[in-house]
Design a protein around this motif. Sequence first.
Motif, PDB file in Angstrom:
ATOM      1  N   ASP A   1       1.023  -1.089   0.115  1.00 12.92           N
ATOM      2  CA  ASP A   1       0.066  -0.014   0.028  1.00 12.92           C
ATOM      3  C   ASP A   1       0.964   1.258  -0.056  1.00 12.92           C
ATOM      4  O   ASP A   1       0.623   2.267  -0.770  1.00 12.92           O
ATOM      5  CB  ASP A   1      -0.959   0.128   1.139  1.00 12.92           C
ATOM      6  N   GLN A   2       1.870   1.277   0.766  1.00 13.10           N
ATOM      7  CA  GLN A   2       2.879   2.394   0.735  1.00 13.10           C
ATOM      8  C   GLN A   2       3.338   2.652  -0.467  1.00 13.10           C
ATOM      9  O   GLN A   2       3.504   3.890  -1.010  1.00 13.10           O
ATOM     10  CB  GLN A   2       3.777   2.169   1.779  1.00 13.10           C
TER      11      GLN A   2
ATOM     12  N   ASP B   1       0.721   4.056  -2.816  1.00 13.91           N
ATOM     13  CA  ASP B   1       0.368   5.478  -2.539  1.00 13.91           C
ATOM     14  C   ASP B   1       1.576   6.362  -3.225  1.00 13.91           C
ATOM     15  O   ASP B   1       1.348   7.355  -3.852  1.00 13.91           O
ATOM     16  CB  ASP B   1       0.251   5.711  -1.078  1.00 13.91           C
ATOM     17  N   LYS B   2       2.666   6.043  -2.852  1.00 14.03           N
ATOM     18  CA  LYS B   2       3.947   6.865  -3.480  1.00 14.03           C
ATOM     19  C   LYS B   2       3.923   6.920  -4.835  1.00 14.03           C
ATOM     20  O   LYS B   2       4.062   7.902  -5.481  1.00 14.03           O
ATOM     21  CB  LYS B   2       5.123   6.232  -2.920  1.00 14.03           C
TER      22      LYS B   2
END
Length: 58
Positions: free
Chosen positions: A5-6, A9-10
């Motif tokens: 997820d990180q 998102d990035k």
Amino acid sequence: MGIKDQFQDKAERMQQQGKQRAEQAKEQMRDRGRRDDDEMDQPSRREADDRFSQDRDA
């Protein structure tokens, strides 16, 4: 939030930033084009200003 997820998102943030920068670059090119057109419309005024500054220098 998981690592996947990180990264997602990035990646989305970077993509949005890239789109914003591309749009800004387009606007800057349009503005430059307008400025160039304005300068071409009034060349005699620019020449008169140049002559005036040369007269003052002499």
